[in-house]
Design an enzyme around this catalytic site. Structure first.
Site, PDB file in Angstrom:
ATOM      1  CB  CYS A  85      -0.979  -0.052   1.170  1.00  0.00           C
ATOM      2  SG  CYS A  85      -2.377   1.059   0.973  1.00  0.00           S
ATOM      3  CG  HIS A 202      -3.506  -3.684   3.297  1.00  0.00           C
ATOM      4  ND1 HIS A 202      -2.442  -3.031   3.889  1.00  0.00           N
ATOM      5  CD2 HIS A 202      -4.251  -2.725   2.691  1.00  0.00           C
ATOM      6  CE1 HIS A 202      -2.542  -1.723   3.653  1.00  0.00           C
ATOM      7  NE2 HIS A 202      -3.613  -1.511   2.933  1.00  0.00           N
ATOM      8  CD  GLU A 204      -0.620  -5.470   5.750  1.00  0.00           C
ATOM      9  OE1 GLU A 204      -0.630  -6.105   4.673  1.00  0.00           O
ATOM     10  OE2 GLU A 204      -0.842  -4.238   5.809  1.00  0.00           O
TER      11      GLU A 204
END
Lengths: 231, 90
Positions: A85, A202, A204
């Site tokens: 990002c 994302h 994560e």
């Protein structure tokens, strides 16, 4: 796997990345943007967020941080660098990846789960995925519209440097599946050597089933495995 | 050394989609300005700087644009004004 999570003023996914690295057995350390030196680290992670409030352009000020000189030499010497990002935006601004991330064509901030397709799994970052695998991963960005000059875009495709592409649930890269107007539905790209990966989605945030998806886990196990540390 | 004020314009490169400009275009059309064609949104920055001469102030401005103020992938820049500030400097 000893991992540096670089933190800038305005980073907000730094703890998620730290936790993701730990979850796969990594030894994670926060490295403040004013610090210097990355000796002893096996990988460098640039988190999402809004470094410097996205002033001027997303990532433009962060890329001038002292630590970015070290990130650049780390990357140039072949060290694995992952930017997610805002991290992807910083890598583009720093010239470690080509192109730029422009305002979403919808003009809207897009915060939702999307489907992305793994275009190649012969990389350090994707070895635990299968080629063509479709992942459900969240996005959260206002500037994710990937753009570059025509020669660069053609080279990215010709050299197989598009690592992730926005697709629909069945794996087709359609216009409707593209959340931000990116050229050729690009969601993530790598450099020529394949050691720097930038992506808008994302992984994560897709590490635990209770939070909706575990499709991000394999990215971190790939890294941990490739960097010869058991998970 | 003298004080100069720089005016720097940064604008989206021709041919690139400028979603902000597009939204403003639609809005102007809906307000009745049917004749409005292309709309593009850029930035203007004003920077005060100490320099030996107007030329060196201009050179500094150019370097700033290349290093930080504009992204060459998506933006063009123009140093639209270099003005000596009255009563400043020595």
């Amino acid at each position: 796997m000893k991992v540096a999570v670089i933190t800038f003023p305005g980073s907000n996914c730094d703890y998620d990345l730290y936790k993701a690295a730990q979850q796969v057995g990594g030894d994670a350390t926060f490295v403040w943007h004013r610090e210097r030196g990355l000796a002893g680290y096996d990988a460098v992670l640039l988190p999402g967020g809004f470094s410097y409030g996205d002033y001027l352009r997303a990532g433009a000020i962060a890329r001038m941080s002292p630590i970015m000189e070290d990130v650049t030499s780390f990357a140039n010497s072949g060290g694995p660098v992952l930017g997610i990002c805002n991290g992807f935006q910083i890598l583009c601004e720093a010239g470690l990846l080509p192109g730029a991330l422009m305002r979403n064509s919808s003009l809207k901030f897009q915060g939702k789960d999307v489907f992305i397709r793994v275009e190649r799994n012969d990389m350090l970052f994707t070895s635990d995925y299968t080629e063509g695998q479709v992942l459900r991963i969240p996005i959260a960005h206002g500037e994710g519209n990937y753009e570059a000059d025509t020669a660069t875009l053609e080279a990215l495709e010709a050299e197989g440097r598009v690592v992730f592409r926005y697709v629909d649930a069945s794996g087709e890269s359609t216009e409707d599946a593209n959340p931000n107007g990116s050229w050729h539905n690009i969601a993530g790209i790598t450099n020529a050597k394949g050691n720097v990966l930038g992506m808008m989605p994302h992984p994560e945030r897709a590490m635990e089933s209770i939070l909706g998806s575990t499709d991000g886990v394999a990215l971190f196990t790939s890294m941990a495995g490739s960097l010869s540390l058991s998970t | 050394m003298s004080q100069y004020r720089l005016e720097i314009r940064v604008k989206p490169r021709p041919g690139l989609l400028d979603p902000q400009g597009k939204a403003i275009h639609h809005s102007l059309n809906s307000l009745g300005w049917d004749g409005v064609g292309d709309v593009r949104v850029g930035k203007v920055m004003y920077i005060d700087i100490e320099a030996d001469s107007e030329t060196s102030a201009g050179e500094a401005a150019e370097a700033m644009c290349r290093k930080l103020l504009a992204n060459p992938v998506t933006e063009d820049f123009e140093i639209s004004m270099i003005e000596a500030l009255e009563g400043a400097g020595s």
